[in-house]
Design an enzyme around this catalytic site. Structure first.
Site, mmCIF file in Angstrom:
data_model
loop_
_atom_site.group_PDB
_atom_site.id
_atom_site.type_symbol
_atom_site.label_atom_id
_atom_site.label_comp_id
_atom_site.label_asym_id
_atom_site.label_seq_id
_atom_site.Cartn_x
_atom_site.Cartn_y
_atom_site.Cartn_z
ATOM 1 C CE LYS A 202 -3.533 2.769 0.776
ATOM 2 N NZ LYS A 202 -4.524 3.103 -0.237
ATOM 3 C CB CYS A 256 -3.830 7.910 -0.290
ATOM 4 S SG CYS A 256 -5.262 7.017 0.348
#
Length: 402
Positions: A202, A256
């Protein structure tokens, strides 16, 4: 099966809704904000995401989903809470820990515990230690895994169902148990690995994007100095069969790409040189844009002997959403207003009804009134505005490609 989702934000709520609708799973969604719980139970979406509210109303009305401020006994528990960074750019996993501790008393043999929140490498193992320190009798009897989301705001419904997922358990049995759950509503491929690799995957995905954006933003700085249209340059360079340069902007925002690289640089400072430099470039771009606006305001005042009217177009970190987290546009507006010296600054954000700091103006009215137009976010509404040569237009997001 009953599942408990800890966190009803931009990812937690849509995922809970999809799991209830497509997976046929009974869902309790937990949020510490009573207003979010109340709105969710009333079938009202507290975020902007196309198509999600109708699905929410369906799963609430048929009893598949309800919200609460406290977790309930379930078969599976999902941590979908924020993981911000501290002032020194070190990751803060306190929300994940708090959500984990809230469900520990409810855990029973055979349960599944999954972290979806973006987390530093080793977080899943750390939470497992906390769980077993309080419930040692559960060691080897529950399933623990990490499965990060990888969706694009504005297209969440499609991507939650169709995107591939990476699932890393603390052991093979945990990975398989998590895969069984996600297979109920995910059509994409479920790739198995271990928890540490899934956590790093991720972080790697978003750090890669950050580096690519930094290259485009650095090009924009170079082209500005060289008198070259960066939009035209990138378009031409991308004609090469193996080149795909992204579009520059006023920085990088969102929870993010603007955050996750720090989770790597904090733990591996000596090794993450490119990742750290990309962060510096993208942060600098927002500062550079603010200085450009200030200089344009000063030039206008010297030329016209009056303060300009400035329209700051956009606060969200990307087009057509209401998400202002880590938004460079919002920071640029704040910096410009701090040094405005009584200039008339009109702040525009069509995806937000009101803001607690900025007084918002209709985008058409602001554009019409402005002497200087600053394009910060490429909302669709802004693309309908004609290019006016009588205005000073600073296009940082490629509305006009000029």
């Amino acid at each position: 099966m009953k599942a408990c989702f800890m966190g009803l934000g931009y990812i937690g709520l849509p995922t809970a809704i999809i799991a209830a609708k497509e997976g046929g799973i009974e869902i309790v969604g937990v949020d510490i904000n009573p207003s979010v719980v109340e709105q969710t139970n009333a079938g009202h979406l507290h975020i902007i995401e196309p198509g999600v509210e109708a699905m929410l109303q369906e799963v609430v009305s048929n009893g598949k989903l309800h919200a609460s401020v406290k977790p309930e006994v379930s078969d599976a528990y999902f941590m979908v809470v924020p993981t911000p960074f501290k002032g020194n750019h070190e990751p803060d996993v306190s929300y994940v820990e708090a959500a984990t501790r809230a469900v520990i008393p409810l855990l029973k043999e055979g349960d599944l515990y999954v972290i979806e929140s973006t987390s530093p490498v080793g977080t899943t193992e750390m939470m497992a230690e906390i769980i077993f320190s309080e419930r040692p009798e559960l060691k080897g009897k529950i399933y623990i895994a990490y499965c990060p989301e990888r969706v694009l705001p504005g297209n969440v419904i499609y991507e939650l169902v169709n995107n591939d997922r990476v699932i890393g358990g603390l052991d093979e049995a945990s990975t398989k148990k998590a895969q069984e759950f996600y297979s109920r509503f995910v059509k994409g491929t479920l790739h198995s690995t271990n928890a540490r690799t899934a956590e790093m995957c991720k972080l790697t995905e978003n750090s890669s994007r950050d580096v690519q954006i930094a290259f485009a933003n650095e090009l924009s700085l170079i082209c500005d100095k060289a008198g070259i249209n960066v939009w035209e340059l990138i378009n031409l360079a991308n004609k090469h069969p193996r080149v795909n340069i992204l579009q520059p902007g006023c920085g990088v925002g969102g929870h993010c790409i603007a955050v996750d690289p720090y989770f790597i640089t904090a733990d591996f400072p000596a090794e993450s040189k490119i990742i750290a430099t990309a962060r510096e470039i993208n942060n600098y771009k927002a500062f550079w844009c603010a200085e450009k606006v200030k200089n344009a305001m000063l030039e206008f005042e010297l030329k016209n002997n009056r303060k300009p009217v400035v329209a700051m177009m956009g606060l969200a970190f990307k087009p057509n959403i209401d998400d202002l987290r880590e938004s460079p546009a919002k920071n640029i507006v704040a910096k410009v207003m701090q040094g405005a010296n009584n200039a008339d600054i009109l702040v525009v954000e069509p995806c937000v009804k009101e803001h607690k700091v900025f007084k918002l103006t209709d985008y058409k009215a602001a554009y019409e009134k402005a002497d200087i137009v600053v394009m910060l976010t490429a909302h669709d509404q802004f693309k309908t505005l004609p290019y006016d040569n009588n205005k000073v237009i600073l296009d940082f997001c490629g509305i006009y490609k000029k």
